[in-house]
Scaffold this active site. Structure first.
Site, PDB file in Angstrom:
ATOM      1  N   ASP A 101       0.505  -3.564  -3.225  1.00  0.00           N
ATOM      2  CA  ASP A 101      -0.538  -4.002  -2.303  1.00  0.00           C
ATOM      3  C   ASP A 101      -1.543  -4.863  -3.070  1.00  0.00           C
ATOM      4  OD1 ASP A 101      -1.755  -2.007  -3.774  1.00  0.00           O
ATOM      5  OD2 ASP A 101      -2.681  -1.022  -2.068  1.00  0.00           O
ATOM      6  N   SER A 132      -8.081  -2.947  -0.229  1.00  0.00           N
ATOM      7  CA  SER A 132      -6.692  -2.509  -0.337  1.00  0.00           C
ATOM      8  C   SER A 132      -5.785  -3.389   0.518  1.00  0.00           C
ATOM      9  CB  SER A 132      -6.588  -1.038   0.039  1.00  0.00           C
ATOM     10  OG  SER A 132      -5.291  -0.537  -0.225  1.00  0.00           O
ATOM     11  N   ASP A 138      -2.651  -0.599  -6.403  1.00  0.00           N
ATOM     12  CA  ASP A 138      -2.542   0.843  -6.622  1.00  0.00           C
ATOM     13  C   ASP A 138      -1.355   1.468  -5.887  1.00  0.00           C
ATOM     14  OD1 ASP A 138      -3.608   0.685  -4.076  1.00  0.00           O
ATOM     15  OD2 ASP A 138      -5.374   1.908  -4.494  1.00  0.00           O
ATOM     16  N   ASP A 170      -4.583  -4.732  -4.220  1.00  0.00           N
ATOM     17  CA  ASP A 170      -5.366  -4.239  -5.357  1.00  0.00           C
ATOM     18  C   ASP A 170      -4.523  -3.469  -6.366  1.00  0.00           C
ATOM     19  OD1 ASP A 170      -5.144  -1.996  -3.618  1.00  0.00           O
ATOM     20  OD2 ASP A 170      -6.897  -1.078  -4.549  1.00  0.00           O
TER      21      ASP A 170
END
Length: 578
Positions: free
Chosen positions: A307, A148, A311, A309
């Protein structure tokens, strides 16, 4: 040296086939007993968020061998859970971090060694598309290699279930048992990639998956009939913060008819070092420094950033003074929720049994908005996996129809074809929302102020304290024990009217001295309530060595709410000695 960790260290140090890069790192730290003990003391934890850690040698780190062992454990779990794997498969995605693609392929090759078919994305992919792909391909599980918004030296391994949601606690515990049973991580041998492809056990996912996903997002639009002229007026600045969302969001915006989109070029190219930001976290205003300079040049209405990744979505909007201000996760959630429910009601598309799902530390403003439209709101524990579980349960029972899910930490979900927070679909619907209000000659800042005037001036804040090492963990534990053993009765002269302890799963009415059970799962979290709708909540982080304190108030004006919030924060921090 402690014999337990020393035995693991010796096993690695004497392994002749050890990966050369890890060998070099291990040699460099040979004189640092404290670091070696940390790297080799115990296996890296595996929970509902999978495992996450620094990329270094050792059983308590993320590396080639712990990735292989986790994958072997997952294989054993799937073989036990799904006896007929001939029609089952696992989908694998990865982000822009160091070694993410390597780790993804290693996971696929280990699963293939057990006869399990894998489908791996052929390029960097946002986490929500992995969730979508699990459902799209009717897979039995998904893996995403990501940490993340953690610092560059981190990576991780997250597992998703057949519903496309993050795994439950029970599944995580069972998985950990199988990971332990997988044996010596240094002796797990992955299959050959070319042989797996030849035998049909390894497939690569092409661009058609993104097309299928965007088609689903397109169906979520509540204003698909905007004229091109309206969309062309909306000016957007977008930054993927060196992560995975560049293609999905820029293509989606173009497909949705938004042409005035400026991408922050310095942050458009994936970069495992996240070299232009101190932290690739859209919750941090500093991450938008470059984006703001772009926005000022083009007079943008909206700044969006994700961010690594993909999400979480952070947003800045222009206020009446022409400055770009940060919307909190709670504020953007309120705007999206009202926009969706209001439009559906006007079009006669709002179901009588609609439900909004949010976490216990998310603003109560969402509940007030939903109630205004006759829509129920239900709280879950912190973590989007719990929202995903509720979506699945209500889809099966038919008791409620999901309308919107969100959490204060910049996570949102509109369409349940994904079962995790989704910055991509949110960004595209956000552009539509901006266009809708711009056509009414209103900015998103104007609209938010309208909502405050209608529903109350809600204000929230999160304060985190990092407590590293064994001493830090002891301090966190002592703080939580003190709150339970000596619960406060007043904060800043205001009596606490109720306490919810999610570890004991008991709500205590402090006035009547009565207790009622809580239905949510057990969690090391305590929440306190006051007469004036103020509250605060204390919990240790599930992924970092931090203790987190959440605050929420509702005032008669912006000034009133800010004063309440300041007073509450000061009193609570004094109570906790932080």
């Amino acid at each position: 040296m402690n014999a337990n960790w020393h035995a693991h260290y010796t096993r690695w140090n004497e392994c002749k086939s050890l990966d050369p890069a890890l060998r070099q790192q291990l040699t460099a730290m040979h004189a640092d007993e404290k670091q070696l003990a940390d790297c080799f003391s115990a296996p890296i934890a595996f929970g509902t968020g999978g495992m996450r850690g620094v990329m270094e040698p050792g059983i308590n780190r993320i590396n080639l061998y712990t990735i292989r062992k986790a994958s072997a454990g997952l294989a054993l779990y799937l073989l036990e859970t799904y006896p007929d794997l001939a029609v089952k498969k696992v989908v694998i995605a990865y982000d822009s971090r160091k070694h993410s693609q390597l780790f993804a392929k290693e996971a696929a090759k280990v699963l293939g060694q057990y006869g399990i078919t894998t489908c791996i994305f052929n390029q960097l992919t946002p986490t929500p598309l992995l969730s979508f792909a699990v459902r799209h391909f009717c897979a039995c599980a998904g893996i995403v290699i990501t940490a993340s918004h953690n610092p560059p030296e981190y990576n991780g391994y997250k597992v998703y279930g057949a519903d496309g949601g993050q795994i439950t606690l029970a599944t995580a515990e069972r998985l950990m048992e199988h990971i332990v049973a997988a044996g010596n991580e240094l002796e797990i041998t992955p299959a050959d990639e070319q042989e797996l492809c030849k035998n049909g056990l390894l497939h690569y996912i092409d661009d058609s998956l993104l097309h299928a996903y965007l088609e689903k997002v397109k169906q979520l639009r509540v204003h698909p009939d905007f004229s091109p002229a309206i969309r062309e007026q909306v000016k957007i600045v977008f930054t993927p913060l060196h992560g995975t969302t560049h293609d999905s969001i820029t293509r989606g915006l173009k497909w949705f008819g938004y042409t005035q989109v400026s991408v922050v070029e310095e942050q458009a190219v994936p970069d495992p070092n996240f070299s232009t930001v101190a932290s690739p976290n859209p919750e941090e205003p500093e991450a938008f420094r470059l984006a703001i300079s772009y926005a000022k040049k083009v007079d943008a209405d909206l700044i969006m950033g994700t961010d690594p990744d993909g999400d979480r979505l952070g947003v800045l909007v222009k206020n009446q003074a022409g400055d770009y201000i940060v919307l909190t996760g709670n504020q953007l959630g309120a705007l999206l929720l009202h926009y969706l429910l209001n439009t559906k009601q006007k079009k006669g598309e709002l179901p009588s049994n609609g439900i909004v799902l949010k976490t216990i530390v998310t603003s109560e403003m969402g509940r007030a908005i939903a109630a205004d439209f006759g829509v129920s709101t239900e709280d879950t524990l912190t973590g989007f996996k719990y929202i995903g579980e509720k979506i699945e349960a209500y889809e099966k029972s038919g008791a409620y129809v999901f309308q919107f899910g969100y959490e204060e930490s910049y996570g949102y979900l509109i369409g349940d074809f994904v079962r995790d927070k989704d910055a991509v679909q949110t960004a595209l619907l956000l552009a539509d929302m901006c266009a809708y209000y711009k056509a009414e000659h209103k900015s998103l800042d104007d609209t938010l102020n309208d909502l405050f005037n209608r529903y109350g001036h809600y204000a929230e804040e999160l304060i985190s304290f990092t407590c590293k090492g064994a001493d830090g963990m002891q301090k966190i534990s002592a703080t939580m024990s003190s709150l339970r053993n000596q619960p406060p009765s007043h904060i800043a002269s205001h009596p606490i009217i109720a306490i919810e302890d999610y570890a004991s799963r008991i709500r205590t009415d402090c006035q009547t001295r009565t207790s009622t059970p809580l239905t949510l799962p057990a969690s090391d979290t305590i929440k306190y309530f006051f007469h004036d709708q103020s509250w605060f909540c204390v919990r240790p982080s599930g992924t970092e060595p931090k203790i987190k304190i959440y605050f929420g108030v509702n005032g008669t004006s912006k000034q009133d709410s800010q004063e309440k919030l300041f007073t509450l924060k000061q009193a609570v921090l004094q109570l906790l000695g932080l």
